[in-house]
Scaffold this motif. Structure first.
Motif, PDB file in Angstrom:
ATOM      1  N   ILE A 182     -15.536   6.903  -5.291  1.00 43.64           N
ATOM      2  CA  ILE A 182     -15.491   5.508  -4.873  1.00 43.64           C
ATOM      3  C   ILE A 182     -14.050   5.183  -4.483  1.00 43.64           C
ATOM      4  CG2 ILE A 182     -17.486   4.734  -6.199  1.00 43.64           C
ATOM      5  CD1 ILE A 182     -15.533   3.633  -8.287  1.00 43.64           C
ATOM      6  N   SER A 183     -13.889   4.162  -3.704  1.00 42.01           N
ATOM      7  CA  SER A 183     -12.566   3.822  -3.180  1.00 42.01           C
ATOM      8  C   SER A 183     -11.719   3.109  -4.217  1.00 42.01           C
ATOM      9  CB  SER A 183     -12.709   2.922  -1.953  1.00 42.01           C
ATOM     10  OG  SER A 183     -13.248   1.675  -2.333  1.00 42.01           O
ATOM     11  N   ASP A 184     -10.426   3.121  -3.947  1.00 41.89           N
ATOM     12  CA  ASP A 184      -9.531   2.226  -4.682  1.00 41.89           C
ATOM     13  C   ASP A 184      -8.833   1.356  -3.649  1.00 41.89           C
ATOM     14  OD1 ASP A 184      -6.631   3.435  -4.241  1.00 41.89           O
ATOM     15  OD2 ASP A 184      -7.875   5.146  -4.803  1.00 41.89           O
ATOM     16  N   ARG A 185      -8.294   0.272  -4.120  1.00 42.20           N
ATOM     17  CA  ARG A 185      -7.625  -0.706  -3.247  1.00 42.20           C
ATOM     18  C   ARG A 185      -6.192  -0.868  -3.740  1.00 42.20           C
ATOM     19  NH1 ARG A 185     -11.951  -4.117  -0.639  1.00 42.20           N
ATOM     20  NH2 ARG A 185     -13.870  -3.059  -1.190  1.00 42.20           N
ATOM     21  N   PRO A 233      -6.160  -6.670   0.375  1.00 43.41           N
ATOM     22  CA  PRO A 233      -7.241  -6.410  -0.580  1.00 43.41           C
ATOM     23  C   PRO A 233      -8.495  -5.776   0.027  1.00 43.41           C
ATOM     24  CG  PRO A 233      -7.091  -8.758  -0.087  1.00 43.41           C
ATOM     25  CD  PRO A 233      -5.913  -8.099   0.566  1.00 43.41           C
ATOM     26  N   ASP A 234      -8.655  -5.824   1.340  1.00 48.52           N
ATOM     27  CA  ASP A 234      -9.828  -5.217   1.973  1.00 48.52           C
ATOM     28  C   ASP A 234      -9.588  -3.769   2.411  1.00 48.52           C
ATOM     29  OD1 ASP A 234     -11.367  -7.512   1.645  1.00 48.52           O
ATOM     30  OD2 ASP A 234     -10.720  -8.357   3.552  1.00 48.52           O
ATOM     31  N   PHE A 235      -8.379  -3.269   2.252  1.00 48.00           N
ATOM     32  CA  PHE A 235      -8.095  -1.874   2.608  1.00 48.00           C
ATOM     33  C   PHE A 235      -8.567  -0.986   1.460  1.00 48.00           C
ATOM     34  CE2 PHE A 235      -4.353  -2.229   5.811  1.00 48.00           C
ATOM     35  CZ  PHE A 235      -5.004  -3.223   6.511  1.00 48.00           C
ATOM     36  N   GLU A 236      -9.328   0.040   1.801  1.00 44.96           N
ATOM     37  CA  GLU A 236      -9.881   0.955   0.798  1.00 44.96           C
ATOM     38  C   GLU A 236      -9.415   2.378   1.075  1.00 44.96           C
ATOM     39  OE1 GLU A 236     -14.212   0.225  -0.217  1.00 44.96           O
ATOM     40  OE2 GLU A 236     -14.060  -0.686   1.789  1.00 44.96           O
ATOM     41  N   VAL A 237      -8.989   3.064   0.020  1.00 42.51           N
ATOM     42  CA  VAL A 237      -8.572   4.453   0.129  1.00 42.51           C
ATOM     43  C   VAL A 237      -9.577   5.321  -0.628  1.00 42.51           C
ATOM     44  CG1 VAL A 237      -6.777   6.126  -0.469  1.00 42.51           C
ATOM     45  CG2 VAL A 237      -6.133   3.830   0.294  1.00 42.51           C
ATOM     46  N   PHE A 238     -10.047   6.353   0.048  1.00 43.02           N
ATOM     47  CA  PHE A 238     -10.889   7.363  -0.588  1.00 43.02           C
ATOM     48  C   PHE A 238     -10.023   8.607  -0.735  1.00 43.02           C
ATOM     49  CE2 PHE A 238     -13.819   4.487   1.446  1.00 43.02           C
ATOM     50  CZ  PHE A 238     -14.852   4.367   0.530  1.00 43.02           C
ATOM     51  N   ARG A 239      -9.920   9.089  -1.966  1.00 41.99           N
ATOM     52  CA  ARG A 239      -9.027  10.215  -2.223  1.00 41.99           C
ATOM     53  C   ARG A 239      -9.675  11.236  -3.151  1.00 41.99           C
ATOM     54  NH1 ARG A 239      -3.872   7.761  -3.871  1.00 41.99           N
ATOM     55  NH2 ARG A 239      -4.606   5.682  -3.430  1.00 41.99           N
ATOM     56  N   ALA A 243      -9.886   9.421   3.586  1.00 42.61           N
ATOM     57  CA  ALA A 243     -10.364   8.315   4.416  1.00 42.61           C
ATOM     58  C   ALA A 243      -9.676   7.027   3.986  1.00 42.61           C
ATOM     59  CB  ALA A 243     -11.881   8.166   4.299  1.00 42.61           C
ATOM     60  N   LEU A 244      -9.291   6.239   4.974  1.00 41.23           N
ATOM     61  CA  LEU A 244      -8.685   4.935   4.743  1.00 41.23           C
ATOM     62  C   LEU A 244      -9.444   3.931   5.587  1.00 41.23           C
ATOM     63  CD1 LEU A 244      -6.453   2.914   3.879  1.00 41.23           C
ATOM     64  CD2 LEU A 244      -5.069   3.814   5.761  1.00 41.23           C
ATOM     65  N   VAL A 245     -10.073   2.964   4.938  1.00 35.53           N
ATOM     66  CA  VAL A 245     -10.845   1.937   5.635  1.00 35.53           C
ATOM     67  C   VAL A 245     -10.012   0.658   5.670  1.00 35.53           C
ATOM     68  CG1 VAL A 245     -12.974   0.582   5.648  1.00 35.53           C
ATOM     69  CG2 VAL A 245     -13.024   2.974   4.907  1.00 35.53           C
ATOM     70  N   MET A 246      -9.913   0.072   6.868  1.00 37.33           N
ATOM     71  CA  MET A 246      -9.095  -1.131   7.046  1.00 37.33           C
ATOM     72  C   MET A 246      -9.795  -2.084   8.006  1.00 37.33           C
ATOM     73  SD  MET A 246      -5.394   0.632   7.858  1.00 37.33           S
ATOM     74  CE  MET A 246      -6.017   1.824   9.026  1.00 37.33           C
ATOM     75  N   ASP A 247      -9.419  -3.330   7.915  1.00 38.12           N
ATOM     76  CA  ASP A 247      -9.768  -4.273   8.973  1.00 38.12           C
ATOM     77  C   ASP A 247      -8.460  -4.601   9.685  1.00 38.12           C
ATOM     78  OD1 ASP A 247      -8.992  -5.653   6.568  1.00 38.12           O
ATOM     79  OD2 ASP A 247      -9.672  -7.528   7.459  1.00 38.12           O
ATOM     80  N   ASP A 268     -13.293  -3.423  11.679  1.00 35.12           N
ATOM     81  CA  ASP A 268     -13.233  -2.446  10.591  1.00 35.12           C
ATOM     82  C   ASP A 268     -13.115  -1.063  11.207  1.00 35.12           C
ATOM     83  OD1 ASP A 268     -13.460  -4.238   8.469  1.00 35.12           O
ATOM     84  OD2 ASP A 268     -15.653  -4.129   8.445  1.00 35.12           O
ATOM     85  N   ILE A 269     -12.188  -0.265  10.669  1.00 30.13           N
ATOM     86  CA  ILE A 269     -12.008   1.113  11.126  1.00 30.13           C
ATOM     87  C   ILE A 269     -11.858   2.022   9.918  1.00 30.13           C
ATOM     88  CG2 ILE A 269     -10.901   0.473  13.303  1.00 30.13           C
ATOM     89  CD1 ILE A 269      -8.202   1.327  11.985  1.00 30.13           C
ATOM     90  N   VAL A 270     -12.048   3.305  10.144  1.00 28.24           N
ATOM     91  CA  VAL A 270     -11.722   4.307   9.141  1.00 28.24           C
ATOM     92  C   VAL A 270     -10.771   5.301   9.789  1.00 28.24           C
ATOM     93  CG1 VAL A 270     -13.769   5.734   9.646  1.00 28.24           C
ATOM     94  CG2 VAL A 270     -12.589   5.982   7.448  1.00 28.24           C
TER      95      VAL A 270
END
Length: 121
Positions: free
Chosen positions: A17-20, A26-32, A41-45, A60-62
């Motif tokens: 699961i992602s961390d922020r 706060p909407d940016f998510e990192v998958f590590r 993977a880094l998810v951002m708006d 939204d992009i990854v």
């Protein structure tokens, strides 16, 4: 594919699961990776005009790590961009608004996961 579907795919495929990590974003998510902490993977708006100058609003992009030869062929397709705010030689940004094919997004996440995991000795 949207960001929720991507998150569900990563959780089902890799049990991650992602961390922020940024309170400012706060909407940016990192998958590590759990073992080495490397991002795959880094998810951002981000503002659309950063990627598509003639468009407004947010997108939204990854960002995923990718083979440089593959990046060259992908960025000519709708929904694929030179990596936003990362090394454009080794990373690519993919729109999470349905323009990029879901199977390609999954394949790129899988490739990024493989490229960033610990190498066996």
């Amino acid at each position: 594919m949207n960001r929720k579907e991507l998150s569900e795919y990563i959780k089902s495929q890799y049990n991650i699961i992602s961390d922020r990590p940024w309170t400012k974003y706060p909407d940016f998510e990192v998958f590590r990776h759990e073992d080495n902490g490397k991002w795959f993977a880094l998810v951002m708006d981000v503002p659309k005009e950063k990627l598509v100058p003639e468009e407004n609003g947010n997108m939204d992009i990854v960002n995923v790590k990718c083979d440089s030869v593959m990046i060259g062929s992908l960025i000519d397709n709708r929904g694929f961009f030179g990596a936003y705010h990362m090394n454009k030689t080794n990373w690519i940004s993919v729109a999470l608004d349905g323009t990029a094919d879901d199977e390609k997004v999954k394949m790129l996440v899988d490739l990024s996961f493989e490229m960033t995991k610990n190498k066996k000795k």
